[in-house]
Design a protein around this motif. Structure first.
Motif, PDB file in Angstrom:
ATOM      1  N   LYS A 125      40.372  -8.894  49.393  1.00  0.00           N
ATOM      2  CA  LYS A 125      39.188  -8.086  49.165  1.00  0.00           C
ATOM      3  C   LYS A 125      38.760  -8.166  47.700  1.00  0.00           C
ATOM      4  O   LYS A 125      39.585  -8.385  46.800  1.00  0.00           O
ATOM      5  CB  LYS A 125      39.480  -6.633  49.529  1.00  0.00           C
ATOM      6  N   LYS A 126      37.483  -7.959  47.465  1.00  0.00           N
ATOM      7  CA  LYS A 126      36.998  -7.916  46.085  1.00  0.00           C
ATOM      8  C   LYS A 126      37.650  -6.749  45.342  1.00  0.00           C
ATOM      9  O   LYS A 126      37.758  -5.644  45.857  1.00  0.00           O
ATOM     10  CB  LYS A 126      35.482  -7.783  46.059  1.00  0.00           C
ATOM     11  N   GLY A 127      38.116  -7.030  44.132  1.00  0.00           N
ATOM     12  CA  GLY A 127      38.787  -6.006  43.344  1.00  0.00           C
ATOM     13  C   GLY A 127      40.245  -5.822  43.695  1.00  0.00           C
ATOM     14  O   GLY A 127      40.885  -4.907  43.179  1.00  0.00           O
ATOM     15  N   SER A 128      40.793  -6.685  44.559  1.00  0.00           N
ATOM     16  CA  SER A 128      42.197  -6.591  44.941  1.00  0.00           C
ATOM     17  C   SER A 128      43.043  -7.499  44.048  1.00  0.00           C
ATOM     18  O   SER A 128      42.520  -8.275  43.244  1.00  0.00           O
ATOM     19  CB  SER A 128      42.382  -6.993  46.405  1.00  0.00           C
ATOM     20  N   ALA A 129      44.367  -7.391  44.200  1.00  0.00           N
ATOM     21  CA  ALA A 129      45.269  -8.224  43.397  1.00  0.00           C
ATOM     22  C   ALA A 129      46.516  -8.566  44.203  1.00  0.00           C
ATOM     23  O   ALA A 129      47.011  -7.740  44.979  1.00  0.00           O
ATOM     24  CB  ALA A 129      45.660  -7.506  42.114  1.00  0.00           C
ATOM     25  N   TRP A 130      46.991  -9.766  44.015  1.00  0.00           N
ATOM     26  CA  TRP A 130      48.298 -10.185  44.516  1.00  0.00           C
ATOM     27  C   TRP A 130      49.290 -10.153  43.362  1.00  0.00           C
ATOM     28  O   TRP A 130      49.040 -10.753  42.308  1.00  0.00           O
ATOM     29  CB  TRP A 130      48.234 -11.596  45.105  1.00  0.00           C
ATOM     30  N   VAL A 131      50.402  -9.440  43.537  1.00  0.00           N
ATOM     31  CA  VAL A 131      51.474  -9.429  42.545  1.00  0.00           C
ATOM     32  C   VAL A 131      52.452 -10.529  42.945  1.00  0.00           C
ATOM     33  O   VAL A 131      53.200 -10.387  43.911  1.00  0.00           O
ATOM     34  CB  VAL A 131      52.170  -8.057  42.486  1.00  0.00           C
ATOM     35  N   LEU A 132      52.412 -11.641  42.222  1.00  0.00           N
ATOM     36  CA  LEU A 132      53.195 -12.830  42.546  1.00  0.00           C
ATOM     37  C   LEU A 132      54.371 -12.944  41.580  1.00  0.00           C
ATOM     38  O   LEU A 132      54.177 -13.000  40.358  1.00  0.00           O
ATOM     39  CB  LEU A 132      52.326 -14.081  42.453  1.00  0.00           C
ATOM     40  N   ALA A 133      55.581 -12.980  42.116  1.00  0.00           N
ATOM     41  CA  ALA A 133      56.788 -13.099  41.293  1.00  0.00           C
ATOM     42  C   ALA A 133      57.418 -14.468  41.514  1.00  0.00           C
ATOM     43  O   ALA A 133      57.571 -14.925  42.648  1.00  0.00           O
ATOM     44  CB  ALA A 133      57.787 -11.996  41.643  1.00  0.00           C
ATOM     45  N   PHE A 134      57.783 -15.125  40.414  1.00  0.00           N
ATOM     46  CA  PHE A 134      58.315 -16.477  40.437  1.00  0.00           C
ATOM     47  C   PHE A 134      59.683 -16.526  39.754  1.00  0.00           C
ATOM     48  O   PHE A 134      59.938 -15.779  38.800  1.00  0.00           O
ATOM     49  CB  PHE A 134      57.395 -17.442  39.672  1.00  0.00           C
ATOM     50  N   THR A 135      60.529 -17.428  40.245  1.00  0.00           N
ATOM     51  CA  THR A 135      61.729 -17.732  39.485  1.00  0.00           C
ATOM     52  C   THR A 135      61.312 -18.380  38.175  1.00  0.00           C
ATOM     53  O   THR A 135      60.304 -19.073  38.098  1.00  0.00           O
ATOM     54  CB  THR A 135      62.633 -18.709  40.247  1.00  0.00           C
ATOM     55  N   ARG A 136      62.109 -18.162  37.140  1.00  0.00           N
ATOM     56  CA  ARG A 136      61.797 -18.757  35.853  1.00  0.00           C
ATOM     57  C   ARG A 136      62.340 -20.193  35.806  1.00  0.00           C
ATOM     58  O   ARG A 136      63.469 -20.442  36.215  1.00  0.00           O
ATOM     59  CB  ARG A 136      62.439 -17.949  34.719  1.00  0.00           C
ATOM     60  N   PRO A 137      61.547 -21.143  35.309  1.00  0.00           N
ATOM     61  CA  PRO A 137      62.057 -22.510  35.169  1.00  0.00           C
ATOM     62  C   PRO A 137      63.167 -22.552  34.134  1.00  0.00           C
ATOM     63  O   PRO A 137      63.174 -21.777  33.173  1.00  0.00           O
ATOM     64  CB  PRO A 137      60.839 -23.307  34.716  1.00  0.00           C
ATOM     65  N   PHE A 138      64.123 -23.439  34.341  1.00  0.00           N
ATOM     66  CA  PHE A 138      65.242 -23.556  33.409  1.00  0.00           C
ATOM     67  C   PHE A 138      64.811 -24.357  32.186  1.00  0.00           C
ATOM     68  O   PHE A 138      64.330 -25.477  32.298  1.00  0.00           O
ATOM     69  CB  PHE A 138      66.434 -24.234  34.081  1.00  0.00           C
ATOM     70  N   GLY A 139      65.001 -23.771  30.997  1.00  0.00           N
ATOM     71  CA  GLY A 139      64.651 -24.463  29.770  1.00  0.00           C
ATOM     72  C   GLY A 139      63.162 -24.738  29.681  1.00  0.00           C
ATOM     73  O   GLY A 139      62.339 -24.073  30.307  1.00  0.00           O
TER      74      GLY A 139
END
Length: 299
Positions: free
Chosen positions: A258-272
């Motif tokens: 929807k307009k004005g919405s947000a996805w909270v996306l969590a990622f593993t951190r790349p090594f180095g």
């Protein structure tokens, strides 16, 4: 769920409520005029004395209290400052290593939330992927569509996002090069005292000729230091989220936008250090995706 880094080890906060004589995770009731994320931060501060930064959404728990249905949304929340003092609701707080906490918790749903928290690393990269706020109908705009401005309702959505997105402590703001996209997140950037970086590959016209390049650009944003707000369009976000979910092995039954919405996306951190020349196995991997349908509080 409040956590902290204790010299490299993760500890979680459990609170004792004398009214119920139980040990639980901090939680509370939604006040009029606030959103669920705002409620989470406020209630943690009131019960524990700690200011926190939100992370990924852990799970929603439903239960009955004396026949009244209750629903609680739990977020991972890192303690950044503060200290505990006895208050009207809590008379004791204990910081415990995650392996010791289940034995003290009084309720199975709290233990399930803790189990979800421990399933992934506590400290993850985060991207807040926002669809621009309302900007009227494209068919009724006679000028260049890139210049189509936010409507009055859209400005209200943008102000609401300005109040809610900082709860995740972003440090960077990116946007598709559209006036309506930039204006949706400009207030966030102003409050952070940072510039707004344009992302042509995350506009509809820039993404679809080469979706892989757009996806890689978002992964580059996720891999940078600090959390990011990225504002894009409805013709891009579902494809990006779906592809990232498939690559990460996540099952998302639907991908609203929807307009004005947000996805909270969590990622593993790349090594180095990381670059797109690395093998895809070293790229940031999406491990959690939570949809925030609106930043506006319930009326």
């Amino acid at each position: 769920m409040l956590w902290r880094d204790a010299d490299g080890d993760v500890e979680v906060a459990l609170v004792h409520r004398p009214r119920y004589d139980d040990w639980s995770l901090p939680k509370g009731k939604l006040d009029r005029g606030e959103t669920i994320p705002q409620c989470a931060v406020r209630e943690i501060a009131e019960e524990t004395g700690y200011a926190c930064v939100l992370g990924r959404h852990l799970r929603q728990v439903s239960y009955d209290v004396r026949g009244v249905p209750k629903t609680v949304d739990y977020y991972a929340a890192e303690a950044v400052s503060g200290s505990f003092e006895v208050n009207d609701e809590v008379d004791e707080l204990r910081w415990l290593p995650v392996a010791e906490a289940p034995a003290l918790l009084s309720y199975a749903p709290d233990r399930a939330v803790l189990a979800e928290f421990t399933r992934l690393p506590a400290d993850l990269s985060l991207v807040l992927l926002v669809r621009h706020a309302k900007a009227g109908k494209r068919s009724e705009w006679q000028d260049d569509d890139d210049l189509r401005p936010l409507s009055d309702a859209g400005w209200k959505q943008a102000e609401a996002l300005r109040a809610v997105l900082p709860l995740w402590a972003p440090t960077r703001v990116h946007t598709a090069p559209r006036v309506r996209c930039a204006d949706t997140v400009r207030g966030v950037a102003e409050d952070l005292a940072v510039g707004v970086e344009e992302e042509p590959r995350l506009s509809e016209e820039g993404y679809w000729p080469d979706p892989e390049a757009g996806l890689v650009r978002l992964l580059e944003v996720a891999a940078q230091e600090g959390r990011a707000v990225v504002c894009s369009q409805g013709g891009v976000i579902p494809s990006v989220v779906q592809t990232l979910a498939e690559l990460g092995g996540l099952r998302l039954p639907e991908i609203p936008c929807k307009k004005g919405s947000a996805w909270v996306l969590a990622f593993t951190r790349p090594f180095g250090s990381w670059s797109t020349s690395d093998a895809p196995s070293r790229w940031p991997t999406l491990v959690s995706a939570h949809y925030l349908a609106t930043a506006l509080p319930k009326p």
